[in-house]
Scaffold this motif. Structure first.
Motif, PDB file in Angstrom:
ATOM      1  N   TRP A 284      64.003 -30.292  30.089  1.00  0.00           N
ATOM      2  CA  TRP A 284      64.193 -29.674  28.920  1.00  0.00           C
ATOM      3  C   TRP A 284      65.010 -29.909  27.699  1.00  0.00           C
ATOM      4  O   TRP A 284      64.822 -30.120  26.291  1.00  0.00           O
ATOM      5  CB  TRP A 284      64.624 -27.704  29.092  1.00  0.00           C
TER       6      TRP A 284
ATOM      7  N   LEU B 233      67.244 -31.904  16.556  1.00  0.00           N
ATOM      8  CA  LEU B 233      67.698 -33.061  15.256  1.00  0.00           C
ATOM      9  C   LEU B 233      66.774 -32.537  13.891  1.00  0.00           C
ATOM     10  O   LEU B 233      66.716 -33.089  12.959  1.00  0.00           O
ATOM     11  CB  LEU B 233      67.429 -33.958  16.088  1.00  0.00           C
ATOM     12  N   SER B 234      65.395 -32.307  14.152  1.00  0.00           N
ATOM     13  CA  SER B 234      64.431 -32.305  12.939  1.00  0.00           C
ATOM     14  C   SER B 234      65.164 -30.626  12.284  1.00  0.00           C
ATOM     15  O   SER B 234      65.229 -30.455  11.125  1.00  0.00           O
ATOM     16  CB  SER B 234      63.599 -31.850  14.019  1.00  0.00           C
TER      17      SER B 234
ATOM     18  N   VAL C 289      66.946 -41.192  20.486  1.00  0.00           N
ATOM     19  CA  VAL C 289      66.263 -40.327  20.896  1.00  0.00           C
ATOM     20  C   VAL C 289      64.862 -40.720  20.927  1.00  0.00           C
ATOM     21  O   VAL C 289      64.367 -39.527  21.910  1.00  0.00           O
ATOM     22  CB  VAL C 289      65.852 -39.603  18.610  1.00  0.00           C
ATOM     23  N   GLY C 290      64.029 -41.592  20.722  1.00  0.00           N
ATOM     24  CA  GLY C 290      62.914 -41.802  21.431  1.00  0.00           C
ATOM     25  C   GLY C 290      62.954 -41.782  23.102  1.00  0.00           C
ATOM     26  O   GLY C 290      62.047 -41.082  23.892  1.00  0.00           O
TER      27      GLY C 290
ATOM     28  N   ALA D 243      63.574 -38.531  24.062  1.00  0.00           N
ATOM     29  CA  ALA D 243      62.503 -37.937  24.592  1.00  0.00           C
ATOM     30  C   ALA D 243      61.246 -38.089  25.892  1.00  0.00           C
ATOM     31  O   ALA D 243      60.617 -38.099  26.854  1.00  0.00           O
ATOM     32  CB  ALA D 243      61.279 -37.741  23.397  1.00  0.00           C
TER      33      ALA D 243
ATOM     34  N   TYR E 256      69.053 -31.193  10.428  1.00  0.00           N
ATOM     35  CA  TYR E 256      68.705 -32.183   9.291  1.00  0.00           C
ATOM     36  C   TYR E 256      67.658 -31.963   8.386  1.00  0.00           C
ATOM     37  O   TYR E 256      67.832 -31.640   7.389  1.00  0.00           O
ATOM     38  CB  TYR E 256      67.584 -33.908   9.647  1.00  0.00           C
ATOM     39  N   GLY E 257      66.706 -31.415   9.297  1.00  0.00           N
ATOM     40  CA  GLY E 257      65.300 -30.317   8.271  1.00  0.00           C
ATOM     41  C   GLY E 257      66.160 -29.018   7.207  1.00  0.00           C
ATOM     42  O   GLY E 257      65.959 -29.085   6.018  1.00  0.00           O
TER      43      GLY E 257
ATOM     44  N   LEU F 245      63.981 -33.334  26.289  1.00  0.00           N
ATOM     45  CA  LEU F 245      63.032 -33.363  24.862  1.00  0.00           C
ATOM     46  C   LEU F 245      63.039 -32.563  24.493  1.00  0.00           C
ATOM     47  O   LEU F 245      62.395 -32.042  22.595  1.00  0.00           O
ATOM     48  CB  LEU F 245      62.104 -32.488  25.624  1.00  0.00           C
ATOM     49  N   SER F 246      64.904 -31.454  24.036  1.00  0.00           N
ATOM     50  CA  SER F 246      64.947 -30.561  22.713  1.00  0.00           C
ATOM     51  C   SER F 246      65.516 -31.665  21.767  1.00  0.00           C
ATOM     52  O   SER F 246      66.079 -30.907  20.917  1.00  0.00           O
ATOM     53  CB  SER F 246      65.848 -29.828  23.388  1.00  0.00           C
TER      54      SER F 246
ATOM     55  N   PRO G  80      65.348 -34.325  20.258  1.00  0.00           N
ATOM     56  CA  PRO G  80      64.455 -34.226  18.818  1.00  0.00           C
ATOM     57  C   PRO G  80      63.614 -32.883  17.856  1.00  0.00           C
ATOM     58  O   PRO G  80      63.793 -33.257  16.517  1.00  0.00           O
ATOM     59  CB  PRO G  80      63.323 -35.650  19.219  1.00  0.00           C
ATOM     60  N   VAL G  81      63.784 -31.941  18.828  1.00  0.00           N
ATOM     61  CA  VAL G  81      63.428 -31.001  18.095  1.00  0.00           C
ATOM     62  C   VAL G  81      64.703 -30.545  17.248  1.00  0.00           C
ATOM     63  O   VAL G  81      64.959 -29.545  16.185  1.00  0.00           O
ATOM     64  CB  VAL G  81      62.331 -29.810  18.968  1.00  0.00           C
TER      65      VAL G  81
END
Lengths: 381, 73
Positions: B52, B61-62, B29-30, B33, B65-66, B55-56, B58-59
């Motif tokens: 886009w 996945l957050s 992921v890093g 990004a 999972y969130g 960099l999407s 991490p968003v």
């Protein structure tokens, strides 16, 4: 046992760097959110001035005439700089009542580049977005405030590194993405904090580090002037600030010398720290998305436009210029701005959950000191 | 679900994972990004679009999972 001690050490680094910078980071995240969209907000508040419709090939008047039109608006004031807008035929001229302007205390007059008509003027004032920007940039404390926030950025980097180190032992026995939801709110927030933190750490590092670099803009520019100007100014020792013979001539000379570059703005001779007393500084930029962000100053002697100095841009000013878009998130259209805003919101959740976890752990520690060690929970084997 | 007691005894069927196993997903992921942050600097159009998407990651996945954590108590 040595391992457990190392983890405890990293854990206290993470706790204290985070707590020390918490309030400021929260402020930066919250003020940063509207700043991501400041172009759109300015448009919406109709602060931007549009040029009236005219045929595309309408010739432009000389820059000297445009500047004279602005000067006529504020007789006796000092012209600081003129910016040439790229998307519209507009020239913005900044004037100050004092030769060295007080911070923010100058007028901006927007001139139609084809007719030299005054289209708008902006008195020195602060609107909402300016206030948000000042809080974000220096908390109204000038350079010391700016540098202080730069240090906060470094503390953030330390907190992020320690957070990544701690992620290892915490996740030793958990699959990626696990959030233990059923157990207790504390565990749920611990796992959420770890997960969102590790997912966004690259972005947070990039924005934090480039933010710190941006706080060094003033000292770095001073350094560049100190390296460049003394030898250039030696022949003019003791002379007063020069008067520019012709801005148009200087810009034409630079265009001829560097036909592939666009002119972004011209700083007139000044005693202030952003220019030279004997030169016009013509700021040029490239035409590709990347090179358009790499401004390159060309110095033109105030009294003789044929004498041009084009110094190499030192590495530290190049680094500063790359840091700007990477901090602002304004280099990839509106989708990138949306992503920037979402990442900013996630950062706020990581910050908030971090504080919650710290408070919750203190509560546990008071009730049962033997369970208090953060690292014990992860139980590295 | 793995439940770890404060003393450190995990449920027996989950073996401790190596550093590589712990960090490979975050590393991927890093890197995505970092690529996303860089690509948009170098061009418009396709470069922006790649940025886009990258960099999407991490968003998105957050969010996934969130939301799963919020819903799956």
């Amino acid at each position: 046992m040595a391992r457990a001690r190392t983890i405890r050490l990293w854990s206290s680094v993470h706790t204290w760097t985070s707590l020390a910078s918490m309030l400021f980071l929260l402020m930066l995240c919250i003020t940063g959110l509207p700043l991501i969209f400041h172009d759109e907000i300015d448009d919406w508040l109709e602060r931007e001035i549009a040029a009236p419709d005219m045929p595309a090939d309408t010739p432009r008047v000389s820059l000297d005439r445009a500047i004279a039109a602005a000067q006529a608006r504020f007789p006796g004031q000092y012209v600081l700089f003129a910016s040439l807008q790229q998307s519209e035929p507009l020239v913005t001229v900044a004037l100050s009542p004092t030769p060295v302007p007080a911070p923010g205390a100058f007028h901006r007059v927007t001139i139609d580049a084809r007719t030299a008509a005054v289209l708008g003027e902006e008195a020195p004032h602060l609107d909402v977005m300016d206030i948000v920007l000042r809080i974000h940039k220096d908390m109204f404390a000038g350079l010391p405030g700016e540098l202080f926030l730069g240090v906060i950025g470094l503390v953030l980097v330390l907190s992020l590194i320690s957070g990544v180190v701690l992620y290892g032992p915490f996740m030793r026995k958990l699959a990626f993405g696990t959030v233990r939801g059923h157990a207790s709110p504390r565990l749920r927030w611990l796992d959420t904090h770890n997960l969102l933190g590790i997912l966004t750490v690259t972005w947070m590092l990039a924005v934090g580090l480039t933010g710190t670099i941006n706080t060094l803009a003033t000292p770095l520019f001073d350094l560049w002037r100190a390296q460049l100007l003394p030898s250039l100014l030696a022949p003019y020792q003791g002379r007063p600030v020069a008067k520019a013979a012709s801005v148009e001539a200087a810009v034409t000379a630079v265009r001829t010398r560097f036909p592939d570059r666009l002119i972004s703005s011209v700083t007139l001779p000044t005693a202030a720290r952003f220019g030279s007393p004997q030169h016009l500084i013509v700021w040029t930029k490239g035409r590709t998305p990347f090179s358009a962000r790499m401004l390159r100053p060309v110095l033109v002697e105030a009294e003789d436009a044929e004498r041009i100095v084009s110094p190499e841009v030192p590495w530290y000013l190049q680094g500063l210029q790359v840091s700007r878009p990477l901090h602002f998130g304004d280099y990839g259209g509106w989708p990138l701005k949306i992503i920037w805003a979402l990442l900013d919101l996630i950062a706020i959740i990581v910050l908030g959950s971090g504080v919650y976890l710290w408070a919750a752990r203190r509560r546990v520690a008071r009730r049962n000191p033997s369970l208090a060690v953060d690292a014990g929970e992860a139980a590295p084997s | 679900m793995t439940r770890i007691a404060p003393g450190g005894t995990a449920s027996p069927h989950f073996r401790p994972r190596s550093t590589w196993q712990v960090f490979r997903a975050p590393l991927a992921v890093g890197l995505a990004a970092a690529a996303g942050l860089t690509f948009a600097l170098f061009g418009d159009g396709v470069w922006d679009a790649v940025s886009w998407v990258a960099l999407s990651i991490p968003v998105v996945l957050s969010l996934i999972y969130g939301l799963r954590a919020a819903g799956g108590r």
